[in-house]
Write a protein that holds these residues in place. Structure first.
Motif, PDB file in Angstrom:
ATOM      1  N   VAL A 105     -30.949  -7.174 -42.828  1.00 52.46           N
ATOM      2  CA  VAL A 105     -31.718  -8.332 -42.771  1.00 52.46           C
ATOM      3  C   VAL A 105     -30.622  -9.570 -42.571  1.00 52.46           C
ATOM      4  O   VAL A 105     -29.743  -9.913 -43.476  1.00 52.46           O
ATOM      5  N   ASN A 120     -37.167  -8.381 -34.590  1.00 50.23           N
ATOM      6  CA  ASN A 120     -36.111  -7.098 -34.880  1.00 50.23           C
ATOM      7  C   ASN A 120     -35.242  -6.885 -33.727  1.00 50.23           C
ATOM      8  O   ASN A 120     -35.907  -6.894 -32.503  1.00 50.23           O
ATOM      9  N   TYR A 153     -32.903  -7.072 -38.682  1.00 57.32           N
ATOM     10  CA  TYR A 153     -34.125  -7.863 -38.863  1.00 57.32           C
ATOM     11  C   TYR A 153     -33.818  -9.124 -39.088  1.00 57.32           C
ATOM     12  O   TYR A 153     -33.228  -9.811 -40.126  1.00 57.32           O
TER      13      TYR A 153
END
Length: 419
Positions: A223, A297, A314
């Motif tokens: 992330v 994404n 992400y």
């Protein structure tokens, strides 16, 4: 040389007849070699080997033949002197002496003891690494210690038990796990002879190499965050021994064509539970100014001549949440109901915090965190208030990036009755 006398006695003789003869037995030299103790034949020690001769007539010469650097002699002996002795002095030496009768020889084999010189070889078959330790020393009976595994940056990783014939087999489950086994393998072996530096076990090493598709190392951040209307970048780190890498980034099966930069700073990865430096390439995709549609994404494909690997990032908004809006407070005798309209969460889950105090004190009592329920209006009830006291209220929210600005309600509030 010896004097012998012969005597004849007879009644017819007035006195015995005597005669003398000198016996001179001549022989070629007889040789004796004095062999030093075993410890005198260890490399880098001082050693002397002497040959003693006995003959009649005296010897014309007594000498050594072989790899003779220096000898000391006289008419009855000759000594080989080594200070220090070296493994290259291992061979058969011959002591030779002569006189007028003949020539004699005596042979001695000097076997110089020295610690092993160690080399290591390896082969890779499928997902199996076979290592073989090759010591060369004297004596040639060896004791093998555990192998050391080190990263290519010489960080000790672990010890591995091999065989007492100097072999080690590493079996990986896939090419990816096989790539985690590359590095420096160190064989430690002893033959009982201590080296000049005082070590009993000598080392040999080999750097095991294996070419494979690029690997996204474990320290990559799945992330990643960006900020709205700011420059947006995605960064990943690859492990690859091959410099030629083809890169592709896409979202929703749409291939993007951003500017890409590469670098090779040293970083670490976790192999077998140890933190080690690795060969890596840092890749930065420069996506331009961030819009709302950018926070989705992304799939990154990295390829070299050995194959490809993929990694998904992400991308999330990296803003702090906006402060709550339209805060209202309804105060009752022993409790209050606080309501507000949540602001933008900054792209991440946010939590609310409510602070309150009565007009007589300066410190705030904090309630929270309270998770955002994603409803249009947020309401929360605070109990255990002091009757007939006026309260002030402050609210803010927090996400992984930080806290919003605080919104405070300072006006005095009317106490409502539940009746």
């Amino acid at each position: 040389m010896k004097s012998l006398e012969c005597t004849a006695v007879s009644a017819m003789l007035e006195k015995p007849l005597t005669d003398k003869v000198i016996l001179d037995i001549q022989y070629k030299p007889s040789l004796t070699v004095d062999r030093p103790a075993r410890e005198k034949f260890i490399e880098n020690t001082s050693t002397q080997v002497c040959c003693q001769g006995n003959s009649n007539p005296p010897m014309d010469q007594i000498i050594w033949k072989g790899n003779v650097n220096y000898s000391v002699g006289n008419n009855t002996s000759s000594c080989l002197t080594y200070s220090p002795i070296h493994r290259t002095n291992t061979q058969i030496y011959t002591c030779i002496a002569s006189n007028g009768i003949g020539i004699s020889e005596s042979h001695i084999y000097l076997k110089i003891l020295y610690p092993p010189v160690v080399s290591v070889s390896y082969t890779i078959t499928g997902q199996t690494i076979n290592l073989h330790c090759h010591p060369r020393g004297e004596p040639n009976n060896y004791t093998f210690a555990k192998w050391y595994y080190r990263s290519e940056f010489d960080e000790t990783m672990c010890k591995i038990e091999g065989t007492q014939t100097g072999k080690l087999t590493i079996i990986a489950q896939s090419n990816k796990t096989l790539l985690e086994q590359v590095g420096i393998y160190v064989c430690k072996v002893s033959n009982g002879i201590i080296a000049r530096n005082g070590t009993l076990y000598q080392e040999g090493a080999v750097n095991v190499q294996f070419e494979a598709p690029p690997i996204f190392i474990s320290t990559n951040k799945r992330v990643q965050f960006g900020q709205y209307k700011c420059d947006l970048n995605i960064t990943v780190v690859l492990y690859s021994k091959l410099d030629i890498i083809l890169l592709k980034i896409s979202n929703d099966n749409r291939v993007l064509h951003p500017r890409i930069t590469k670098g090779r700073p040293h970083t670490h990865d976790i192999f077998h539970g140890f933190k080690l430096k690795v060969h890596e390439i840092t890749i930065v995709f420069h996506l331009g100014l961030a819009t709302e549609e950018e926070f989705v994404n992304y799939t990154i494909d990295a390829c070299n001549i050995k194959g490809c690997n993929s990694y998904t990032v992400y991308l999330r908004s990296g803003n702090r949440p906006e402060p709550p809006n339209n805060i209202t407070v309804v105060q009752y005798e022993n409790h209050m109901i606080v309501s507000q309209i949540p602001g933008f969460n900054g792209g991440s889950n946010q939590f609310f915090f409510i602070q309150h105090r009565n007009a007589d004190v300066e410190w705030w009592k904090t309630t929270g965190p309270v998770k955002d329920s994603f409803e249009n209006e947020f309401k929360y009830t605070i109990y255990e208030l002091v009757s007939n006291k006026q309260y002030f209220v402050c609210m803010f929210s927090r996400n992984v990036i930080g806290e919003s600005e605080k919104k405070q309600v300072f006006q005095k509030l009317e106490i409502l009755s539940m009746n």
